[in-house]
Motif scaffolding. Sequence first.
Motif, PDB file in Angstrom:
ATOM      1  N   LYS A  55      27.130  38.519  46.095  1.00  0.00           N
ATOM      2  CA  LYS A  55      27.096  37.445  45.102  1.00  0.00           C
ATOM      3  C   LYS A  55      28.201  37.630  44.062  1.00  0.00           C
ATOM      4  N   CYS A  56      28.759  36.503  43.635  1.00  0.00           N
ATOM      5  CA  CYS A  56      29.771  36.513  42.584  1.00  0.00           C
ATOM      6  C   CYS A  56      29.104  36.788  41.236  1.00  0.00           C
ATOM      7  N   ILE A  84      30.175  35.378  48.075  1.00  0.00           N
ATOM      8  CA  ILE A  84      31.587  35.706  48.233  1.00  0.00           C
ATOM      9  C   ILE A  84      31.833  36.276  49.627  1.00  0.00           C
ATOM     10  N   TYR A  86      33.857  29.338  45.090  1.00  0.00           N
ATOM     11  CA  TYR A  86      33.419  28.362  44.095  1.00  0.00           C
ATOM     12  C   TYR A  86      34.224  28.454  42.800  1.00  0.00           C
ATOM     13  N   LYS A 101      36.518  37.239  47.719  1.00  0.00           N
ATOM     14  CA  LYS A 101      36.842  36.065  46.917  1.00  0.00           C
ATOM     15  C   LYS A 101      35.667  35.107  46.883  1.00  0.00           C
ATOM     16  N   CYS A 102      35.423  34.544  45.714  1.00  0.00           N
ATOM     17  CA  CYS A 102      34.393  33.522  45.563  1.00  0.00           C
ATOM     18  C   CYS A 102      35.017  32.150  45.809  1.00  0.00           C
ATOM     19  N   GLY A 135      27.739  32.513  43.240  1.00  0.00           N
ATOM     20  CA  GLY A 135      28.007  32.020  44.588  1.00  0.00           C
ATOM     21  C   GLY A 135      28.234  33.160  45.574  1.00  0.00           C
ATOM     22  N   ASN A 177      26.120  30.379  53.662  1.00  0.00           N
ATOM     23  CA  ASN A 177      26.509  31.629  53.025  1.00  0.00           C
ATOM     24  C   ASN A 177      26.666  32.746  54.059  1.00  0.00           C
TER      25      ASN A 177
END
Length: 361
Positions: free
Chosen positions: A8-9, A16, A29, A26-27, A14, A100
């Motif tokens: 999770k970011c 990742i 969102y 990298k996210c 969000g 996800n």
Amino acid sequence: MAAIQEYKCPRCGGAIAFDSAAQKMKCPYCDTKFDMETLASYDSELKNDQKDDMRWKTASGAEWQEGEEGRLHSYVCKSCGGEIACDENTAAASCPFCGNPVVMMGQFSGELKPDYVIPFKLDKKAAKEALRKHYEGKRLLPKVFKDENHIDEIKGVYVPFWLFDASADVNMRYEATKVRRWSDSKYEYTETRFFAVSRSGSLGFEKIPVDGSTKMPDDLMDSLEPFDFSKAVKFQTAYLAGYLADKYDVDSKKSAKRANARIRKSAQEAFDATVKGYTTVTKENGSIQLKNRKVEYALFPVWLLNTTWNGQNYLFAMNGQTGKMVGDLPVDKAAYKKWLFGLTGVIGGALYAILALLWLL
């Protein structure tokens, strides 16, 4: 149910995934990027996760057949609560409900945990472009295939590989000849000398790769080599986020047969190449003994592309690190016949010219 891992970011929450271009997490969102080192602790923390122990009675009279139940596993997505079903060899996937990326942590427990992983360097766009270039210059490829053929599926997969280290003690014996010819005003002479040639020594082999998945065609995986192992890193599950991953279903003992065959062939060719300067060389006998064996487990990046044309499926694979593309292509029968006829004509013309020259002489 079994435990899964989602990264999770910290900024927006969000999911990742690993970005092959940036070589970071990298996210998608908020576009925040994270170094792999900051996520290394995730793996150790996940060891404290408790697996669910939920057993349900079924209202139907259907029962699993022998051995069938053990091949199916289910996981609960922590983002949306959806249930993910997969076979016992799937180690990373994406949730079909929210998209996800998830990693099945139980698949990397104990002896199943890889030693190394080579991260993806090329993305899906590069795989599509490589397939387009793979079509170029293929004179016998049907034009309609390039025009109508479409990609049914493209997926990045971490393929399990066993890496073998071994040394080979080699002893070879050859029979060789040297032929000399000359002539004078009366006779033509031929002198043939015979030699007994022997070679012995040792060769070391490191990181000989053999894929450990029955899902992957062996010839396709062999054709993707070489992988640059200098870019391999110690395994972290974070590298798998956003890709599919399989754990091996062919163990190291069974895979060793293929590795040994490759090592013996390479050792044989290396020693054969040292016998030079002779007119003819014939191998009489020899022995190759393998020892000092070591095996490690790694995941290598592969893009798989499925296309359909004329009701037939074509599978292509691209090395996710180097961009090397392999796969079979259909042949335009009409173009092939035309090419073969033309080739036959050229060969026939050349033979005719040679015979005519010999007749004149």
